[in-house]
Design a protein around this motif. Structure first.
Motif, PDB file in Angstrom:
ATOM      1  N   LYS A  37      24.639  11.798  -8.438  1.00  0.00           N
ATOM      2  CA  LYS A  37      25.084  10.960  -7.332  1.00  0.00           C
ATOM      3  C   LYS A  37      24.304  11.323  -6.078  1.00  0.00           C
ATOM      4  CE  LYS A  37      28.406   9.020  -9.757  1.00  0.00           C
ATOM      5  NZ  LYS A  37      28.376   7.582 -10.138  1.00  0.00           N
ATOM      6  N   VAL A  38      23.622  10.344  -5.524  1.00  0.00           N
ATOM      7  CA  VAL A  38      22.871  10.607  -4.301  1.00  0.00           C
ATOM      8  C   VAL A  38      23.798  10.640  -3.095  1.00  0.00           C
ATOM      9  CG1 VAL A  38      22.295   8.183  -3.811  1.00  0.00           C
ATOM     10  CG2 VAL A  38      20.798  10.008  -2.978  1.00  0.00           C
ATOM     11  N   ILE A  39      24.908   9.893  -3.155  1.00  0.00           N
ATOM     12  CA  ILE A  39      25.826   9.846  -2.015  1.00  0.00           C
ATOM     13  C   ILE A  39      27.246   9.575  -2.492  1.00  0.00           C
ATOM     14  CG2 ILE A  39      25.396   7.381  -1.589  1.00  0.00           C
ATOM     15  CD1 ILE A  39      25.735   8.014   1.435  1.00  0.00           C
ATOM     16  N   SER A  40      28.171  10.204  -1.809  1.00  0.00           N
ATOM     17  CA  SER A  40      29.601   9.924  -2.011  1.00  0.00           C
ATOM     18  C   SER A  40      30.141   9.308  -0.732  1.00  0.00           C
ATOM     19  CB  SER A  40      30.365  11.213  -2.315  1.00  0.00           C
ATOM     20  OG  SER A  40      29.910  11.817  -3.497  1.00  0.00           O
ATOM     21  N   PHE A  41      30.820   8.180  -0.868  1.00  0.00           N
ATOM     22  CA  PHE A  41      31.501   7.551   0.260  1.00  0.00           C
ATOM     23  C   PHE A  41      32.988   7.872   0.152  1.00  0.00           C
ATOM     24  CE2 PHE A  41      27.751   4.841  -0.264  1.00  0.00           C
ATOM     25  CZ  PHE A  41      27.280   4.791   1.042  1.00  0.00           C
ATOM     26  N   GLY A  42      33.508   8.588   1.136  1.00  0.00           N
ATOM     27  CA  GLY A  42      34.929   8.860   1.181  1.00  0.00           C
ATOM     28  C   GLY A  42      35.643   7.793   1.988  1.00  0.00           C
ATOM     29  N   ILE A  43      36.695   7.202   1.415  1.00  0.00           N
ATOM     30  CA  ILE A  43      37.447   6.141   2.102  1.00  0.00           C
ATOM     31  C   ILE A  43      38.880   6.608   2.307  1.00  0.00           C
ATOM     32  CG2 ILE A  43      38.164   3.726   2.077  1.00  0.00           C
ATOM     33  CD1 ILE A  43      35.873   3.089   0.259  1.00  0.00           C
ATOM     34  N   PRO A  44      39.191   7.209   3.460  1.00  0.00           N
ATOM     35  CA  PRO A  44      40.578   7.581   3.750  1.00  0.00           C
ATOM     36  C   PRO A  44      41.430   6.323   3.882  1.00  0.00           C
ATOM     37  CG  PRO A  44      39.015   8.627   5.277  1.00  0.00           C
ATOM     38  CD  PRO A  44      38.282   7.551   4.560  1.00  0.00           C
ATOM     39  N   SER A  45      42.556   6.293   3.184  1.00  0.00           N
ATOM     40  CA  SER A  45      43.337   5.058   3.112  1.00  0.00           C
ATOM     41  C   SER A  45      44.824   5.347   3.231  1.00  0.00           C
ATOM     42  CB  SER A  45      43.063   4.334   1.784  1.00  0.00           C
ATOM     43  OG  SER A  45      41.685   4.107   1.587  1.00  0.00           O
ATOM     44  N   TYR A  46      45.427   4.794   4.262  1.00  0.00           N
ATOM     45  CA  TYR A  46      46.881   4.872   4.397  1.00  0.00           C
ATOM     46  C   TYR A  46      47.412   3.465   4.675  1.00  0.00           C
ATOM     47  CZ  TYR A  46      51.552   5.667   6.146  1.00  0.00           C
ATOM     48  OH  TYR A  46      52.913   5.603   6.312  1.00  0.00           O
ATOM     49  N   ASN A  47      48.272   2.955   3.785  1.00  0.00           N
ATOM     50  CA  ASN A  47      48.807   1.591   3.921  1.00  0.00           C
ATOM     51  C   ASN A  47      47.676   0.605   4.213  1.00  0.00           C
ATOM     52  OD1 ASN A  47      51.303   2.678   3.456  1.00  0.00           O
ATOM     53  ND2 ASN A  47      52.103   2.339   5.521  1.00  0.00           N
TER      54      ASN A  47
END
Length: 377
Positions: A37-47
């Motif tokens: 994996k060249v990049i990881s996108f973190g998507i913080p998600s609340y409601n």
């Protein structure tokens, strides 16, 4: 930024408790080759059920569903359909989308969870109500893959971001064309001067994962504005940088109750103070940061944080809030006299702390004028 749950907004920041509750374990970045994996996108998600599809789709479509891209959706104790929708995305795109379910910890803990699970060489945070431009994302991936093909270490990738006021049909681009070199790997010694509206925010930054993991990210739980810590504390650990003049990140502005909404910022002023104190205590800038230009930039960023505290204190009617601001400035002076002088007695510090009722009105007026010009909330 999405409206993360605040279960204990007045709680003092306890870094040991945060480490215990939301640990950052060491995970080796997947080596080049199959599954890399060249990049990881973190998507913080609340409601985030209403917004997350657009965010996730923008990354999948912009990357052309590339197998060397990873999307980590962090369901931060959501009370709507966020968790089930995230699981559906993972089921549809196994190997690309992964889901982390955790008890609610706030934005910072969701960012840390994504970092904990990331396998990519690089890590970028994309909030669930924002999105990425497809063409710009394609360009970014080409550049990052080129770094890896040439075995070229770049600690920080920087790109432009755009304030998207969807309900007004307007947008404002923040670029770094006059402040940063283009089309080359550079160091902090090569940077120029940043305007006060030109800070490197979370939206513009993509760190090497190992840089973020190598040092503690002091992100307090249940606290807004932690993106300032994310965009400030790791910088001295970044030795090589690259700026791509692409409008990658689309930052949604205008939702009622959004963390950068003026009324919301006044309401959460205690959290602004908390974040500013953490930034203050992260460095004695004139002792700990040897690169002169980086030190100057970080001093400017920190000065802006103190100015925000000063302005929103004037907008607040909370009893005793003026004494809290006086205490904050006093603590800065006790912590580092030189940082205090630079922050308090420069143009911005002076202009946001004008004395008397007329001075207060002038400060607030200047803030509202700047807001209209630069469209930052």
């Amino acid at each position: 930024m999405p409206n993360f749950e605040q279960t204990s907004p007045a709680a003092a920041y306890d870094i040991e408790a945060a480490r215990a509750a939301f640990p950052i374990k060491t995970i080796s970045v997947t080596p080049a080759g199959e599954g890399h994996k060249v990049i990881s996108f973190g998507i913080p998600s609340y409601n985030a059920a209403k917004d997350m599809d657009h965010c996730i789709s923008s990354i999948l479509e912009g990357s052309k569903y590339a197998p060397d891209v990873e999307i980590i959706i962090v369901d931060d104790g959501s009370q709507d359909e966020t968790g089930s929708k995230a699981d559906e995305w993972e089921a549809r795109y196994p190997g690309i989308v992964r889901v982390v379910h955790q008890e609610n910890g706030g934005h910072g803990m969701a960012v840390r969870a994504g970092l904990r699970e990331a396998h990519g060489t690089y890590y970028k945070v994309v909030d669930s109500d924002d999105w990425l431009d497809a063409s710009a994302l394609s360009t970014m991936l080409t550049i990052l893959r080129g770094f890896e093909e040439r075995d070229l270490r770049v600690d920080l990738f920087i790109s432009n971001y755009v304030y998207e006021k969807v309900h007004e049909g307007t947008h404002t681009t923040i670029s770094y064309r006059m402040a940063l070199p283009r089309k080359k790997v550079f160091t902090w010694d090569d940077i120029g001067r940043f305007r006060f509206d030109q800070n490197l925010l979370m939206h513009s930054l993509c760190y090497r994962t190992d840089v973020l993991r190598a040092h503690e990210l002091p992100m307090p739980p249940h606290t807004f504005y932690v993106d300032n810590i994310y965009a400030y504390v790791p910088l001295p650990n970044c030795k090589t940088l690259y700026y791509a003049d692409i409008d990658l990140y689309r930052y949604f502005i205008g939702r009622e109750g959004q963390s950068v909404n003026e009324a919301t910022m006044v309401k959460r002023l205690d959290q602004q103070y908390r974040i500013t104190r953490i930034m203050m205590e992260s460095y004695h800038l004139y002792e700990d940061v040897p690169q002169e230009k980086l030190r100057s930039y970080m001093m400017g960023y920190f000065t802006m944080m103190m100015a925000i505290c000063s302005v929103f204190t004037k907008l607040s009617d909370k009893p005793g809030i003026d004494d809290e601001l006086t205490a904050l400035w006093g603590d800065l002076r006790a912590y580092d006299e030189k940082m205090y002088r630079k922050a308090r007695h420069g143009v911005i510090g002076w202009g946001t702390n004008l004395p008397g009722k007329m001075g207060e009105k002038t400060t607030i007026g200047m803030y509202h004028l700047a807001s209209k010009i630069f469209k930052f909330n």
